[in-house]
Write a protein that holds these residues in place. Structure first.
Motif, PDB file in Angstrom:
ATOM      1  N   PHE A   1       0.871  -1.171   0.000  1.00 50.33           N
ATOM      2  CA  PHE A   1       0.000   0.000   0.000  1.00 50.33           C
ATOM      3  C   PHE A   1       0.905   1.217   0.000  1.00 50.33           C
ATOM      4  CE2 PHE A   1      -2.571   3.307   1.987  1.00 50.33           C
ATOM      5  CZ  PHE A   1      -3.748   3.198   1.269  1.00 50.33           C
ATOM      6  N   GLU A   2       0.802   2.011  -1.030  1.00 45.09           N
ATOM      7  CA  GLU A   2       1.628   3.206  -1.191  1.00 45.09           C
ATOM      8  C   GLU A   2       3.098   2.903  -0.956  1.00 45.09           C
ATOM      9  OE1 GLU A   2       0.145   6.657   0.838  1.00 45.09           O
ATOM     10  OE2 GLU A   2      -1.823   6.493  -0.131  1.00 45.09           O
ATOM     11  N   GLY A   3       3.572   1.808  -1.545  1.00 43.47           N
ATOM     12  CA  GLY A   3       4.981   1.436  -1.482  1.00 43.47           C
ATOM     13  C   GLY A   3       5.410   0.749  -0.201  1.00 43.47           C
ATOM     14  N   GLN A   4       4.514   0.521   0.727  1.00 41.46           N
ATOM     15  CA  GLN A   4       4.859  -0.133   1.984  1.00 41.46           C
ATOM     16  C   GLN A   4       4.313  -1.550   2.005  1.00 41.46           C
ATOM     17  OE1 GLN A   4       3.099   2.922   4.568  1.00 41.46           O
ATOM     18  NE2 GLN A   4       5.160   3.259   5.350  1.00 41.46           N
ATOM     19  N   HIS A   5       5.079  -2.448   2.638  1.00 47.13           N
ATOM     20  CA  HIS A   5       4.600  -3.818   2.804  1.00 47.13           C
ATOM     21  C   HIS A   5       3.541  -3.850   3.895  1.00 47.13           C
ATOM     22  CE1 HIS A   5       7.493  -5.781   0.203  1.00 47.13           C
ATOM     23  NE2 HIS A   5       8.407  -4.964   0.704  1.00 47.13           N
ATOM     24  N   VAL A   6       2.458  -4.556   3.605  1.00 50.03           N
ATOM     25  CA  VAL A   6       1.360  -4.680   4.552  1.00 50.03           C
ATOM     26  C   VAL A   6       0.947  -6.146   4.609  1.00 50.03           C
ATOM     27  CG1 VAL A   6      -0.963  -3.929   5.166  1.00 50.03           C
ATOM     28  CG2 VAL A   6       0.533  -2.380   3.890  1.00 50.03           C
TER      29      VAL A   6
ATOM     30  N   PHE B   1       1.413  -2.926   9.023  1.00 48.07           N
ATOM     31  CA  PHE B   1       2.382  -2.251   8.176  1.00 48.07           C
ATOM     32  C   PHE B   1       3.783  -2.599   8.672  1.00 48.07           C
ATOM     33  CE2 PHE B   1      -1.377  -0.057   7.114  1.00 48.07           C
ATOM     34  CZ  PHE B   1      -1.179   0.532   5.881  1.00 48.07           C
ATOM     35  N   VAL B   2       4.629  -3.044   7.746  1.00 49.52           N
ATOM     36  CA  VAL B   2       6.002  -3.403   8.079  1.00 49.52           C
ATOM     37  C   VAL B   2       6.896  -2.519   7.217  1.00 49.52           C
ATOM     38  CG1 VAL B   2       7.689  -5.275   8.171  1.00 49.52           C
ATOM     39  CG2 VAL B   2       5.257  -5.769   8.524  1.00 49.52           C
ATOM     40  N   SER B   3       7.411  -1.460   7.834  1.00 55.04           N
ATOM     41  CA  SER B   3       8.149  -0.467   7.069  1.00 55.04           C
ATOM     42  C   SER B   3       8.994   0.391   7.995  1.00 55.04           C
ATOM     43  CB  SER B   3       7.159   0.421   6.299  1.00 55.04           C
ATOM     44  OG  SER B   3       7.837   1.436   5.593  1.00 55.04           O
ATOM     45  N   ASN B   4       9.958   1.063   7.416  1.00 55.18           N
ATOM     46  CA  ASN B   4      10.745   2.017   8.196  1.00 55.18           C
ATOM     47  C   ASN B   4      10.169   3.428   8.073  1.00 55.18           C
ATOM     48  OD1 ASN B   4      11.445   2.565   5.584  1.00 55.18           O
ATOM     49  ND2 ASN B   4      13.651   2.399   5.885  1.00 55.18           N
ATOM     50  N   ARG B   5       8.999   3.523   7.442  1.00 52.12           N
ATOM     51  CA  ARG B   5       8.302   4.809   7.297  1.00 52.12           C
ATOM     52  C   ARG B   5       6.966   4.736   8.028  1.00 52.12           C
ATOM     53  NH1 ARG B   5       6.945   5.739   1.594  1.00 52.12           N
ATOM     54  NH2 ARG B   5       7.003   3.501   1.404  1.00 52.12           N
ATOM     55  N   LEU B   6       6.449   5.915   8.385  1.00 49.81           N
ATOM     56  CA  LEU B   6       5.120   5.965   8.991  1.00 49.81           C
ATOM     57  C   LEU B   6       4.073   5.538   7.969  1.00 49.81           C
ATOM     58  CD1 LEU B   6       5.245   9.332  10.975  1.00 49.81           C
ATOM     59  CD2 LEU B   6       5.157   7.010  11.913  1.00 49.81           C
ATOM     60  N   PRO B   7       3.011   4.872   8.417  1.00 47.78           N
ATOM     61  CA  PRO B   7       1.934   4.510   7.497  1.00 47.78           C
ATOM     62  C   PRO B   7       1.243   5.771   6.975  1.00 47.78           C
ATOM     63  CG  PRO B   7       1.445   3.771   9.718  1.00 47.78           C
ATOM     64  CD  PRO B   7       2.774   4.408   9.762  1.00 47.78           C
ATOM     65  N   PRO B   8       0.493   5.661   5.894  1.00 49.60           N
ATOM     66  CA  PRO B   8      -0.211   6.814   5.341  1.00 49.60           C
ATOM     67  C   PRO B   8      -1.082   7.501   6.401  1.00 49.60           C
ATOM     68  CG  PRO B   8      -0.373   4.958   3.863  1.00 49.60           C
ATOM     69  CD  PRO B   8       0.245   4.447   5.126  1.00 49.60           C
ATOM     70  N   LYS B   9      -1.091   8.810   6.362  1.00 53.72           N
ATOM     71  CA  LYS B   9      -1.790   9.615   7.368  1.00 53.72           C
ATOM     72  C   LYS B   9      -3.275   9.245   7.485  1.00 53.72           C
ATOM     73  CE  LYS B   9      -1.228  14.149   9.055  1.00 53.72           C
ATOM     74  NZ  LYS B   9      -0.654  15.441   8.831  1.00 53.72           N
ATOM     75  N   GLN B  10      -3.940   8.967   6.353  1.00 59.46           N
ATOM     76  CA  GLN B  10      -5.374   8.690   6.385  1.00 59.46           C
ATOM     77  C   GLN B  10      -5.699   7.380   7.106  1.00 59.46           C
ATOM     78  OE1 GLN B  10      -3.476   8.600   3.584  1.00 59.46           O
ATOM     79  NE2 GLN B  10      -4.227   7.124   2.095  1.00 59.46           N
TER      80      GLN B  10
END
Length: 93
Positions: A21-26, A39-48
């Motif tokens: 989802f938006e470039g992040q593994h989910v 969400f498994v990522s080094n970035r915060l999940p999408p704000k929405q």
């Protein structure tokens, strides 16, 4: 239908599945009608989506959606319905 002493097996969940989802593994998992997304990522999940995350105070907002509004879940349920119809038609005399 079951007889005395027997229990019916009911699958109320799905195997975990990975998507993006938006470039992040989910990782997604369906349990008794609740869709969990990890969400498994080094970035915060999408704000929405952040409102539906478990907060430090232990609270979590649940989003209630119609299954038809979640394309991947809707497709999966359609596959199950098709398989069930095929299975039922094979067992009928």
């Amino acid at each position: 239908m079951t007889t005395a002493g027997q229990t019916a097996r009911v699958d109320l969940g799905s195997q975990p599945a990975r998507t993006r989802f938006e470039g992040q593994h989910v990782w997604i998992l369906l349990i008794t009608g609740f869709l969990f997304q990890f969400f498994v990522s080094n970035r915060l999940p999408p704000k929405q989506l952040r409102a539906g995350f478990l907060r430090e105070d232990g609270m979590m907002t649940l989003n209630i959606s119609e299954i038809r509004d979640i394309p991947s879940l809707h497709a999966w349920m359609n596959e199950i319905a098709i398989a069930e119809r095929a299975r039922t038609s094979q067992t009928r005399p």
